[in-house]
Design a protein around this motif. Structure first.
Motif, PDB file in Angstrom:
ATOM      1  N   GLU A  73      44.393  45.224  43.970  1.00  0.00           N
ATOM      2  CA  GLU A  73      43.386  45.234  45.025  1.00  0.00           C
ATOM      3  C   GLU A  73      42.361  44.136  44.761  1.00  0.00           C
ATOM      4  O   GLU A  73      41.779  44.075  43.695  1.00  0.00           O
ATOM      5  CB  GLU A  73      42.692  46.605  45.010  1.00  0.00           C
ATOM      6  CG  GLU A  73      41.943  46.945  46.267  1.00  0.00           C
ATOM      7  CD  GLU A  73      42.893  47.357  47.408  1.00  0.00           C
ATOM      8  OE1 GLU A  73      42.485  47.162  48.560  1.00  0.00           O
ATOM      9  OE2 GLU A  73      44.006  47.870  47.129  1.00  0.00           O
ATOM     10  N   THR A 113      38.842  43.067  45.834  1.00  0.00           N
ATOM     11  CA  THR A 113      37.746  43.729  46.553  1.00  0.00           C
ATOM     12  C   THR A 113      37.048  42.756  47.503  1.00  0.00           C
ATOM     13  O   THR A 113      37.133  41.552  47.349  1.00  0.00           O
ATOM     14  CB  THR A 113      36.705  44.280  45.563  1.00  0.00           C
ATOM     15  OG1 THR A 113      36.200  43.183  44.813  1.00  0.00           O
ATOM     16  CG2 THR A 113      37.322  45.291  44.633  1.00  0.00           C
ATOM     17  N   GLU A 114      36.329  43.320  48.466  1.00  0.00           N
ATOM     18  CA  GLU A 114      35.637  42.510  49.472  1.00  0.00           C
ATOM     19  C   GLU A 114      34.639  41.559  48.815  1.00  0.00           C
ATOM     20  O   GLU A 114      34.523  40.411  49.201  1.00  0.00           O
ATOM     21  CB  GLU A 114      34.910  43.404  50.476  1.00  0.00           C
ATOM     22  CG  GLU A 114      35.842  44.038  51.510  1.00  0.00           C
ATOM     23  CD  GLU A 114      36.702  43.027  52.267  1.00  0.00           C
ATOM     24  OE1 GLU A 114      36.168  41.997  52.696  1.00  0.00           O
ATOM     25  OE2 GLU A 114      37.922  43.254  52.417  1.00  0.00           O
TER      26      GLU A 114
END
Lengths: 442, 217
Positions: free
Chosen positions: A429, A431-432
């Motif tokens: 993942e 992340t933003e």
């Protein structure tokens, strides 16, 4: 469904599989003892009859290569094992040498005996410390057991083996560059002819073979030609390691008969990551033209892959799903070739530089319409005009990706940006907040 | 050369052993350059002079060879060489993001060393471990299947003086100099240390065993 055929990989899960004692418990060095009782010409003939072709990418028949050596003139002749595994995507020789270095050492002993070599070299890339440790121990243990050294098993045959670490240069996988490097020079390819068989290491007759080719020799001698030729296709005999990497559920080493398909391999590997769609893949490393989902059923043998417009290469199957930007991947491969070009010849040295400039511009959304044709023209100026195969290989991914995904290149130019979210291709993942930083950096 | 007598004596002894492996002395040059890095941490002017003397070349000829290969460093290297693979496949699988975070954390870019001399960071090319992507190498030992968090933890451990353990390799990563001595061809007794064979290495064999497939019918 094609069955997998673990031969080289059969002992990799044994306790301390890299030790001589483990190897001997599994029948190791039986082939050497058999070979030492054979006529040298019969060993070469057996390897010719087996149809074994070079496993390092070019696919040249191994026995024929040995047969090119001129008649013995009393001077030295050499075997050099190419263990400089560096072609992007290729990751089969490293696990072989890490888990079963003795099969390579036995192959070296048999081959050296057959070709009349008394000093063999294993040239391993320098960036794999533990592999080098395992090889050094394998050779030391083989000496201690009398498999190497003077008068091996009372045969009168002497063999020394030197394990040599390179120092970081992809070009040294090219056989004549490897020889220059082994002679203590910059690793740049030599003009051929003369071929190494005539004037190789120290200008003496030399055979250069890949790790997997040499490691296949003991099994051919031990179990016979018929056993080996029972695997594979009409003209691509035997087994080989197929290395799956990228967006698949279970990447790794799958040892199978030549002629297996990606569809079959993918099924064994649990399919594409998260059930996503296959977009493109390389059949044999980054120097082989890419394939798409049209080629899922192409038999992975030398002839079929060639007929479909690519090369079997090193069976390095790098698999990318639909989240991947092909322009990004091709740009990065091209940067690799630019970095690794040895600088000896103009088409490759200059060509890979300009290809990188243009591709980075296109990838970054600053490309112009003429760039695609410019890329193809530059590839044409390199292909067949470079001094060695590195330059040719650099063009493969560009020409083939434009053939299959031209509209994606065009989209980068017309949109003025990459249409893909790179974080979707990562295995973790992103992340933003990290994405925001990435944009700030760009 | 400015080596003290003991260092020079040891270098000469090691060089003799290396030269003994080859029928032609110039072949010893690559391992000799690794040897020099094991003492100086880079290919130093002294090291170049030493190699030139050992294989009977000029220092210009030795420099020409040393500058061709990426593993030979022209400036004092960090104690740990941390390389993140950013060739196409690893980059796509997350290598680019790992690189970005490590570079931020260390405050240095490609081919640069942290001020404390602990870490030299490098964007490396394909290291033949694609089935374990994304891959990181520390002193040329494998750190497979990296994520930014795992990679940052390794870097933290190095910066704070803790040992780091590869995923395939010995129980702890040796220093850059110690590693270079191995690459010069001197065994260090760690060969049988092992972290277990990685899943990708065995995946095909496992499938074959489950299906009862044998290599010959």
């Amino acid at each position: 469904m094609t069955d997998l055929t673990p031969v080289l990989s059969a002992t990799w899960d044994a306790e301390q599989s890299w030790k001589l004692s483990t190897y001997e418990e599994h029948g190791g060095y039986r082939a050497l003892k058999k070979a030492l009782g054979m006529d040298k010409a019969d060993i070469i003939q057996a390897v010719k009859d087996s149809g074994l072709r070079g496993r390092g990418g070019a696919g040249f028949p191994t026995g024929m290569k040995w047969g090119f050596l001129p008649p013995d003139d009393g001077g030295p002749r050499y075997l050099v094992v190419n263990a400089d595994e560096s072609e992007p995507g290729t990751c089969k020789d490293i696990p072989t040498m890490l888990s079963a270095p003795q099969v390579l050492v036995e192959g070296v002993a048999i081959t050296s005996y057959a070709i009349g070599c008394n000093h063999a070299f294993i040239y391993v890339r320098g960036e794999v410390t533990h592999v080098y440790r395992r090889l050094m121990q394998a050779v030391r243990e083989a000496y201690d057991a009398g498999h190497l050294g003077k008068n091996i098993h009372g045969s009168g045959f002497d063999l020394d083996v030197t394990v040599h670490a390179g120092a970081g240069a992809y070009i040294c996988g090219e056989e004549t560059a490897l020889l220059d490097s082994l002679e203590g020079r910059r690793g740049q390819p030599r003009l051929k002819p003369p071929f190494p068989a005539v004037a190789g290491l120290y200008a003496r007759p030399t055979v250069v073979n890949n790790v997997e080719s040499i490691s296949s020799v003991p099994a051919i001698i031990d179990r016979g030609v018929e056993w080996f030729t029972s695997m594979g296709t009409e003209r691509s005999k035997g087994m080989g390691l197929f290395s799956l990497s990228g967006h698949v559920e279970r990447p790794g080493q799958y040892e199978a008969p030549l002629g297996i398909t990606l569809r079959e391999l993918l099924e064994m590997a649990g399919g594409m990551r998260g059930g996503k769609k296959l977009k493109f893949w390389t059949p044999g490393g980054s120097s082989t033209p890419i394939f798409t989902d049209e080629h899922l059923d192409t038999p992975l043998d030398y002839e079929s892959v060639g007929a479909a417009g690519s090369m079997l290469g090193t069976r390095a199957l790098q698999i990318f799903d639909e989240t991947t930007c092909v322009v990004r991947v091709v740009t990065r491969w091209t940067e690799f070739y630019k970095h690794e070009s040895c600088g000896k010849c103009t088409p490759c040295r200059e060509g890979t530089f300009w290809l990188t400039q243009i591709l980075k511009r296109v990838e970054g959304g600053q490309g112009v319409d003429a760039d695609i044709q410019q890329l193809l023209d530059t590839c044409e100026s390199i292909l067949g005009r470079a001094f060695c195969a590195l330059g040719d290989g650099a063009t493969s991914c560009i020409s083939s990706s434009i053939q299959y995904f031209r509209e994606e290149f065009e989209q980068h130019i017309t949109d003025g940006a990459c249409p893909f979210d790179h974080s979707a291709s990562a295995l973790f993942e992103v992340t933003e907040s990290t994405k925001a930083t990435e944009e700030a950096h760009a | 050369m400015t080596y003290d007598a003991d260092t020079l004596a040891q270098l000469r002894k090691d060089a003799d052993e290396i030269l003994g492996r080859y029928p032609v002395q110039r072949s010893a040059l690559l391992p000799l350059l690794h040897l020099v890095q094991s003492v100086d941490g880079y290919v130093s002017p002294d090291g170049i002079a030493f190699c030139a003397d050992a294989v009977d070349l000029t220092s210009a000829e030795v420099s020409a060879v040393a500058t061709f290969y990426t593993q030979y460093k022209r400036r004092p290297n960090g104690e740990y060489q941390v390389g993140v693979c950013t060739t196409a496949l690893c980059a796509t699988m997350g290598g680019d993001e790992i690189w970005r975070q490590l570079s931020d954390k260390c405050g240095v870019g490609h081919d640069e060393t942290t001020a404390d001399g602990k870490i030299s960071l490098e964007r490396i090319e394909c290291n033949a471990a694609c089935d374990y992507a994304p891959v990181m190498m520390v002193n040329w030992e494998f750190f497979d299947n990296m994520t930014p968090d795992r990679a940052l933890r390794v870097v933290d451990d190095i910066l704070e003086g803790r040992d780091v353990k590869p995923t395939r390799g010995p129980n702890k990563v040796s220093t850059f100099k110690e590693t270079e001595r191995v690459l010069a061809g001197f065994e260090d007794g760690k060969v049988d240390e092992d972290q277990g064979v990685g899943e990708p290495t065995l995946v095909g064999l496992k499938v074959a065993r489950e299906q009862g497939w044998k290599e010959s019918k």
